[in-house]
Scaffold this motif. Structure first.
Motif, PDB file in Angstrom:
ATOM      1  N   UNK B   9       5.039   6.271  -6.505  1.00  0.00           N
ATOM      2  CA  UNK B   9       6.095   6.127  -7.507  1.00  0.00           C
ATOM      3  C   UNK B   9       6.858   4.831  -7.217  1.00  0.00           C
ATOM      4  N   UNK B  10       7.738   4.436  -8.150  1.00  0.00           N
ATOM      5  CA  UNK B  10       8.502   3.205  -7.940  1.00  0.00           C
ATOM      6  C   UNK B  10       9.487   3.371  -6.782  1.00  0.00           C
ATOM      7  N   UNK B  11      10.029   4.578  -6.627  1.00  0.00           N
ATOM      8  CA  UNK B  11      11.017   4.808  -5.562  1.00  0.00           C
ATOM      9  C   UNK B  11      11.118   6.300  -5.232  1.00  0.00           C
ATOM     10  N   UNK B  12      11.949   6.611  -4.220  1.00  0.00           N
ATOM     11  CA  UNK B  12      12.034   7.996  -3.726  1.00  0.00           C
ATOM     12  C   UNK B  12      12.681   8.925  -4.760  1.00  0.00           C
ATOM     13  N   UNK B  13      13.561   8.377  -5.577  1.00  0.00           N
ATOM     14  CA  UNK B  13      14.226   9.224  -6.589  1.00  0.00           C
ATOM     15  C   UNK B  13      13.197   9.713  -7.600  1.00  0.00           C
ATOM     16  N   UNK B  14      12.347   8.788  -8.063  1.00  0.00           N
ATOM     17  CA  UNK B  14      11.302   9.188  -9.015  1.00  0.00           C
ATOM     18  C   UNK B  14      10.386  10.249  -8.394  1.00  0.00           C
ATOM     19  N   UNK B  31       6.410  18.717  -1.114  1.00  0.00           N
ATOM     20  CA  UNK B  31       5.973  17.323  -1.242  1.00  0.00           C
ATOM     21  C   UNK B  31       6.473  16.555  -0.024  1.00  0.00           C
ATOM     22  N   UNK B  32       5.657  15.628   0.454  1.00  0.00           N
ATOM     23  CA  UNK B  32       6.051  14.726   1.534  1.00  0.00           C
ATOM     24  C   UNK B  32       6.058  13.299   0.987  1.00  0.00           C
ATOM     25  N   UNK B  33       7.202  12.610   1.158  1.00  0.00           N
ATOM     26  CA  UNK B  33       7.350  11.277   0.566  1.00  0.00           C
ATOM     27  C   UNK B  33       7.523  10.228   1.668  1.00  0.00           C
ATOM     28  N   UNK B  51       6.735   0.699  -2.958  1.00  0.00           N
ATOM     29  CA  UNK B  51       6.738   1.948  -3.732  1.00  0.00           C
ATOM     30  C   UNK B  51       7.105   3.103  -2.796  1.00  0.00           C
ATOM     31  N   UNK B  52       7.052   4.299  -3.331  1.00  0.00           N
ATOM     32  CA  UNK B  52       7.225   5.517  -2.541  1.00  0.00           C
ATOM     33  C   UNK B  52       6.005   6.377  -2.775  1.00  0.00           C
TER      34      UNK B  52
ATOM     35  N   UNK C  38      10.728  15.328   3.000  1.00  0.00           N
ATOM     36  CA  UNK C  38      10.046  16.464   2.365  1.00  0.00           C
ATOM     37  C   UNK C  38      10.959  17.143   1.352  1.00  0.00           C
ATOM     38  N   UNK C  39      10.343  17.601   0.273  1.00  0.00           N
ATOM     39  CA  UNK C  39      11.053  18.356  -0.771  1.00  0.00           C
ATOM     40  C   UNK C  39      10.352  19.705  -0.865  1.00  0.00           C
ATOM     41  N   UNK C  40      11.122  20.783  -0.782  1.00  0.00           N
ATOM     42  CA  UNK C  40      10.521  22.116  -0.772  1.00  0.00           C
ATOM     43  C   UNK C  40      11.520  23.119  -1.350  1.00  0.00           C
TER      44      UNK C  40
END
Lengths: 105, 105, 105
Positions: B9-14, B31-33, B51-52, C38-40
Motif C-alpha cells: 500500500x502507499x502507507x500504513x494508514x491505507x 495482518x502484519x504490516x 510503501x507499506x 500487527x492489526x487483529x
C-alpha cells in the motif's frame, strides 16, 4: 498466475541492483525490499547479521527463469533464493504480471 | 488450512484501513504490516518508492474471497495482491484461522 | 525442495531465541526477522500492536517437523505459524537447505 521470490542481500544497494537487472530483462514486475536481521549457523556458531530482504513479484511462467537468473547475478556465493507460485491474485495483478515481456507491454 | 496474502500500500494508514475492513467482514484473522522500499518500472523508467507491505493471514477456504474483496477496497488502480495456500500450520493457527466467521467465533 | 515458515513474535529476542533453538536442532537453515505492526481483532475490538516477524528457511522434508517444534517453543498461547513449500529455488539454496541435519553438514 502470479509467483513470488524471496532472497536476502547484504544491503539495499545490492537488492536494488538485482531488481533493476531483473526488471530490465523482463523477468519480474517489481520488488519490495526491507531491512532484516538474520540468524544463521556458520562453522557451528550461531551468528546474527543485518541484511536486506527482497520479495520479487513475477508470473508463474517466468518463475524458474527468474530464480536462475537471480542466482547468476546474486553477489553471494551461496544465496538463499526461494520462489513459490500463488493460488490466488487480484485480476489486475495477474494481468499486469502476466504481461511481463509481452510485446507492447 | 491456512493461507497468506501479500499486498503493498502507499502507507500504513491505507494498509491498516484495509486490514480493519477485512477483519470486520470476517475475511482475515490478522495482518502484519512493514515499511518497504519498492523498485518498479514505469513508462520504461526504473523507479523506487516507499510503501507499506501487508501480509494478511486467512484460511484457504476464504482466500479467493479475501483477495477479491481486497481488490475492491484497495486504493491503487493496479494493486499487487497475491495469495497462497500453506502446506503446514501450527494446530492453534489452523483452528484460529479456520474459525473465522464461524458462529460463536 | 525448499520451504518457508512465517511466524510473528512479541519482539526480536523471542524470535531470535526460537531461531537459535531450531538451528541447533537442525530444523532450519536460517531465519530473517523484521519489525512489524500487527492489526487483529480481540474480543470484538480491532487492535494494533508491534511485533517481530520471522521468516524461517528450511527444507520441504523438515517443514512439518519444524512447524510442530516451533509451536512447542513459541511463547504465545495461540501462535500464528504458517509454512509453505516452494516451487523453485537456486541450486545453491536447495543444496544447502537439503543438507540440514545430514552427517558432515
Amino acid at each position: 498466475m502470479t509467483a513470488l521470490i524471496w532472497s536476502p542481500f547484504a544491503n539495499k544497494e545490492q537488492a536494488g541492483d538485482a531488481a533493476t537487472t531483473l526488471l530490465r530483462e523482463n523477468l519480474i514486475g517489481c520488488a519490495n525490499m526491507m531491512p532484516i536481521d538474520s540468524v544463521f549457523q556458520w562453522q557451528g556458531e550461531i551468528e546474527q547479521g543485518q541484511e536486506c530482504g527482497a520479495l520479487f513479484k513475477t508470473s508463474a511462467d517466468l518463475l524458474d527463469q527468474a530464480v536462475c537468473r537471480l542466482e547468476e547475478i546474486h553477489p553471494y556465493e551461496t544465496p538463499a533464493i526461494a520462489g513459490w507460485k500463488c493460488d490466488s491474485a487480484a485480476a489486475a495483478t495477474a494481468a499486469w504480471l502476466g504481461s511481463i515481456g509481452q510485446p507492447g507491454e
